[in-house]
Every structure is written in C-alpha cells, then in structure tokens.
Design a protein around this motif. Structure first.
Motif, short mmCIF file in Angstrom:
data_model
loop_
_atom_site.label_atom_id
_atom_site.label_comp_id
_atom_site.label_asym_id
_atom_site.label_seq_id
_atom_site.Cartn_x
_atom_site.Cartn_y
_atom_site.Cartn_z
N ILE A 1 81.13 -120.15 -47.57
CA ILE A 1 80.32 -118.98 -47.28
C ILE A 1 81.12 -117.90 -46.56
O ILE A 1 80.90 -116.70 -46.76
CB ILE A 1 79.09 -119.41 -46.44
CG1 ILE A 1 78.13 -120.22 -47.32
CG2 ILE A 1 78.37 -118.20 -45.87
CD1 ILE A 1 76.93 -120.75 -46.58
N ALA A 2 82.08 -118.33 -45.75
CA ALA A 2 82.91 -117.37 -45.01
C ALA A 2 84.01 -116.76 -45.87
O ALA A 2 84.76 -115.89 -45.40
CB ALA A 2 83.52 -118.05 -43.79
N PHE B 1 80.96 -120.80 -53.20
CA PHE B 1 80.37 -119.50 -52.91
C PHE B 1 81.32 -118.32 -53.15
O PHE B 1 81.12 -117.24 -52.60
CB PHE B 1 79.85 -119.48 -51.47
CG PHE B 1 78.75 -120.49 -51.24
CD1 PHE B 1 77.47 -120.26 -51.70
CD2 PHE B 1 79.03 -121.70 -50.61
CE1 PHE B 1 76.46 -121.20 -51.51
CE2 PHE B 1 78.03 -122.65 -50.41
CZ PHE B 1 76.74 -122.39 -50.87
N GLY B 2 82.36 -118.53 -53.98
CA GLY B 2 83.22 -117.41 -54.35
C GLY B 2 82.51 -116.47 -55.30
O GLY B 2 81.41 -116.75 -55.79
N SER B 3 83.15 -115.34 -55.58
CA SER B 3 82.51 -114.32 -56.42
C SER B 3 82.24 -114.81 -57.84
O SER B 3 81.18 -114.52 -58.42
CB SER B 3 83.39 -113.06 -56.46
OG SER B 3 84.68 -113.35 -56.98
N ASP C 1 70.48 -112.85 -56.39
CA ASP C 1 71.11 -113.06 -55.08
C ASP C 1 71.04 -114.54 -54.73
O ASP C 1 70.23 -115.29 -55.31
CB ASP C 1 70.39 -112.23 -54.01
CG ASP C 1 71.17 -112.20 -52.69
OD1 ASP C 1 72.36 -112.60 -52.68
OD2 ASP C 1 70.58 -111.78 -51.67
N TRP C 2 71.89 -114.94 -53.80
CA TRP C 2 71.77 -116.30 -53.28
C TRP C 2 70.44 -116.45 -52.54
O TRP C 2 69.93 -115.47 -51.98
CB TRP C 2 72.89 -116.59 -52.27
CG TRP C 2 74.29 -116.65 -52.80
CD1 TRP C 2 75.29 -115.76 -52.54
CD2 TRP C 2 74.86 -117.64 -53.65
NE1 TRP C 2 76.45 -116.13 -53.17
CE2 TRP C 2 76.22 -117.29 -53.87
CE3 TRP C 2 74.36 -118.79 -54.27
CZ2 TRP C 2 77.07 -118.04 -54.66
CZ3 TRP C 2 75.23 -119.55 -55.05
CH2 TRP C 2 76.55 -119.18 -55.25
N PRO C 3 69.87 -117.65 -52.50
CA PRO C 3 68.70 -117.87 -51.64
C PRO C 3 69.07 -117.58 -50.20
O PRO C 3 70.18 -117.90 -49.75
CB PRO C 3 68.38 -119.35 -51.85
CG PRO C 3 69.01 -119.71 -53.15
CD PRO C 3 70.24 -118.86 -53.26
N ARG C 4 68.17 -116.98 -49.46
CA ARG C 4 68.45 -116.56 -48.09
C ARG C 4 67.53 -117.25 -47.10
O ARG C 4 66.37 -117.54 -47.39
CB ARG C 4 68.28 -115.04 -47.95
CG ARG C 4 69.21 -114.22 -48.84
CD ARG C 4 70.64 -114.25 -48.34
NE ARG C 4 71.58 -113.60 -49.28
CZ ARG C 4 72.87 -113.43 -49.03
NH1 ARG C 4 73.37 -113.84 -47.87
NH2 ARG C 4 73.66 -112.86 -49.93
N ASN C 5 68.05 -117.52 -45.90
CA ASN C 5 67.22 -118.05 -44.82
C ASN C 5 66.66 -116.90 -43.99
O ASN C 5 66.89 -115.71 -44.30
CB ASN C 5 68.02 -119.02 -43.94
CG ASN C 5 69.31 -118.40 -43.42
OD1 ASN C 5 69.38 -117.19 -43.15
ND2 ASN C 5 70.35 -119.22 -43.27
N ARG C 6 65.94 -117.22 -42.95
CA ARG C 6 65.29 -116.19 -42.14
C ARG C 6 66.28 -115.24 -41.49
O ARG C 6 65.98 -114.07 -41.23
CB ARG C 6 64.44 -116.85 -41.06
CG ARG C 6 63.21 -117.58 -41.60
CD ARG C 6 62.42 -118.18 -40.46
NE ARG C 6 61.23 -118.88 -40.95
CZ ARG C 6 60.35 -119.50 -40.16
NH1 ARG C 6 60.54 -119.50 -38.85
NH2 ARG C 6 59.30 -120.11 -40.69
N ASP D 1 71.03 -119.81 -47.85
CA ASP D 1 70.32 -121.06 -47.57
C ASP D 1 70.86 -122.14 -48.50
O ASP D 1 70.42 -122.30 -49.63
CB ASP D 1 68.83 -120.87 -47.79
CG ASP D 1 68.01 -122.12 -47.45
OD1 ASP D 1 68.64 -123.11 -47.01
OD2 ASP D 1 66.79 -122.10 -47.64
N GLN D 2 71.84 -122.90 -48.01
CA GLN D 2 72.49 -123.91 -48.85
C GLN D 2 71.55 -125.05 -49.23
O GLN D 2 71.82 -125.78 -50.19
CB GLN D 2 73.71 -124.48 -48.12
CG GLN D 2 74.79 -123.45 -47.83
CD GLN D 2 76.04 -124.09 -47.27
OE1 GLN D 2 76.68 -124.92 -47.92
NE2 GLN D 2 76.40 -123.72 -46.05
N SER D 3 70.47 -125.22 -48.49
CA SER D 3 69.53 -126.31 -48.79
C SER D 3 68.51 -125.95 -49.85
O SER D 3 67.72 -126.80 -50.26
CB SER D 3 68.80 -126.73 -47.50
OG SER D 3 67.97 -125.67 -47.04
#
Length: 368
Positions: free
Chosen positions: A141-142, A192-194, A208-213, A218-220
């Motif tokens: 992710i980083a 999580f690369g391009s 888009d990737w799923p997102r958390n709050r 959100d990898q889960s």
C-alpha cells in the motif's frame, strides 16, 4: 426393600459403567494410516553434495513406508537442474558442478524396494529476477517493492507467469513426474501496484480500491479476496495447461484457514473450491509450531478437508517452530491428530529438519 435398593444401585452402577465406557470409546477415535504418505525435500536437501545424503534419505523413506517424495526443483530464477536455454536461471551449485541435482534425487528416491510417486515442487518466490527486472515485483500500500513476491498482474498476464508455466512444462517434459506442485504462490501485502490496480478494476468493474472509514485501502474487503482468487485461478489454469500434454498432474500448497476448519484463505487468493476446479490436489499447510492460538485443531482441520474433497485435500505437517523445530513429541501429536481426523493424504516438510527422533516417530506412525 433393602434388597430392592441394592439391586437398583447395582443396575445403576452397571449402566453408568457402560455409559462411561462408551464415552471413553468415543474420546479415543481410531487412528487411520493415511493412504498417501509423502516426505518433502527442500532445495537444501536436493543440492546437498554429500554423496551419502541421498542414500540415507532413500533408506529413511523406505523405513517409514513413504508412498511419495516431493523434490524441490528451485525457482524460475534459481533452478536445481540445468534448464536448457535458460543458463541465466540456474543456481550457482549447478553452474559450478554441472550436475542435475533433480535427476539424481529422482533416481535415488523414486524407487527403493518399491516404486513411489514423485512430486516436483516449484517455489514461486523470486530473488534474482526481481533485482534484474524490478517491474515484476509486487508493491504494498505504501508503494514499496517486494524483494520476493511477483505482482498479481505479472503472474496473471506477464513475464513472471510465462516463466512459471515454462518451468513447469520443462520439468514435466524432462522428468515425467507424477505431479508438479506449486508452493509459495500467494497474494498478501504486495498486490497494490499500479498495474495490479488496473487488473483489479478490469476484474471487478470497480473504479477504486475498497476504502475504510479513514480513506485507506480496506484490505479485508471481500472484493479484494475475490479478485485475488480469480487471478490465482487464471495463473494455475495456465500452468495446468503447460503440464497437461505430458500427462502430469498439477498440485499446489495453500495456507490453512485462520479460524474455522471449514473455511479457506481467499484473502491470499486461496479459494479452495475454485482452485480444485483447476488442479488435482491441494496441500494445506498445517504448521503446528507457528500456528496462531485461534487456528483450527489438527484433527478438526483434517476432518473438514476430508469432507470437502477427500484425498484431493492433503495435510502438510510442517516441522518449523518459533524456536526452530518442533519436538518429536509435538510431531507425534500432530500425526496422531491428523490420523484421528481421517486424513487420507499427509505430507511432512521439510526433510532437512528431521532428526533421528522425528524419523522414528514417522516410522511408528506410517510403517506397518
């Protein structure tokens, strides 16, 4: 009246004894010897240059009545045999000696008193290849590049997957083993690369990737697990097509469930049911020495796997522990619990960690 009370007490005692006997009988479930019994040789065993090493292993396999042996052929960038046309991929040991360590291991271990199955295992992790071509590496992710894991896209559509299928075909054609097995093929932090993001969008239809709050990925989220599992199925299907012309089966190592014994590891791309549509057998890692506390018990896991797909689900008992190696006593318990769970296929890994005590435990459990 007294006689009647004594008679009733006596009958009650008898009934209680019968009941307790029944409970004891249920508690001690019968131990079944697995039909398929395999010992796994890691790369360190295969390239061992001691001339007595394979002789000793052959005697060990015979003594424990192993029906199969798994032999590591290395990686697509580090092989234990001379890979024709791929001199840049062979290991230093092969370059220096010119030896075919895989062929020597097969000759020594495939037959010794009785013929046994030969499984040739490919380690899908990479080292040299990622240094030479960083574009193959997965990213977290980083945005940091992995030093061992190829990206989803490079395995599913690119060079890493092509090389994997090519190596599988090469060993299937050259050695004609019972099966080719894939190990360390999993997706986790480095997806999580391009290019993987593009693959995720193309597979799921998401933008888009799923997102958390907090707005992070959100990898889960189940959509990521589904994408990884569908990508894995494509990769495995490609390798299966590469070995099929040679009449060779395809098998694969997978992670064990975290909580429920009837679950799988779709988060790593290991959707058991989906994978079983593409290959012949799954070897589920039961590394008792490093399992988390919440991990399913060996007996329960064996029962669940057997119910799921019978002998197409194999239990791989690992010898690693946080301290190095599990004790022979812990090893014995794991084998016993696998047997009580009705596992029809069990493998032990790796041979390099087997002490005399471990071999004796295995002989007691498997030899008849």
């Amino acid at each position: 009246m007294l006689v009647a009370r004594l008679s009733a007490a006596l009958v009650g005692s008898v009934l209680l004894g019968v009941a307790l006997t029944g409970v004891a009988a249920c508690a001690e479930e019968p131990e079944h010897r697995p039909t398929d019994r395999m010992v796994n040789l890691g790369f360190e065993d295969v390239i061992n240059e001691d001339p007595s090493h394979l002789v000793d292993l052959a005697e060990r396999l015979e003594a424990v009545d192993a029906t199969a042996v798994s032999i590591s052929v290395g990686r697509t960038d580090w092989t234990a045999f001379p890979w024709p046309g791929q001199t840049d991929a062979i290991s230093d040991e092969v370059s220096r000696t010119g030896r075919d360590f895989v062929g020597e291991a097969i000759s020594a271990l495939a037959k010794n008193g009785k013929e046994r199955d030969v499984i040739l295992t490919i380690d899908v992790l990479l080292g040299r290849a990622l240094s030479e071509d960083p574009s193959l590496a997965g990213r977290n992710i980083a945005g940091e590049r992995s030093k061992a894991f190829a990206s989803v896209s490079s395995l599913r559509h690119g060079k890493a997957g092509a090389r994997l299928a090519s190596l599988a075909a090469a060993v299937a054609k050259k050695y004609r083993p019972t099966a080719v097995n894939l190990t360390e093929l999993m997706f986790d932090d480095f997806t999580f690369g391009s290019e993987d993001f593009d693959d995720f969008k193309a597979t799921t239809g998401e933008d888009d990737w799923p997102r958390n709050r907090e707005g992070g990925i959100d990898q889960s989220d189940a959509r990521i697990s589904t994408w990884r599992s569908e990508a894995m199925a494509d990769i495995v299907r490609r390798v299966g097509a590469a070995v099929d012309p040679y009449g060779v089966r395809l098998e694969m190592d997978v992670r064990s469930p975290r909580d429920s014994p009837s679950a799988d590891r779709a988060d790593s791309g290991h959707d058991y049911d989906l994978l079983l549509k593409q290959l012949d057998r799954l070897h589920v890692w039961e590394y008792v020495g490093i399992n988390a506390e919440r991990s399913p018990q060996t007996k329960d896991l064996a029962k669940a796997l057997t119910r799921r797909a019978g002998s197409r689900m194999s239990l791989s008992v690992g010898l690693w522990s946080d301290d190095g190696t599990i004790s022979p006593e812990r090893f014995e318990t794991a084998l016993r619990e696998a047997a009580r769970g009705g596992a029809t296929s069990v493998s032990v890994t790796p041979a390099s960690l087997m002490t005399a005590g471990h071999w004796e435990v295995l002989r007691n459990a498997w030899a008849r």
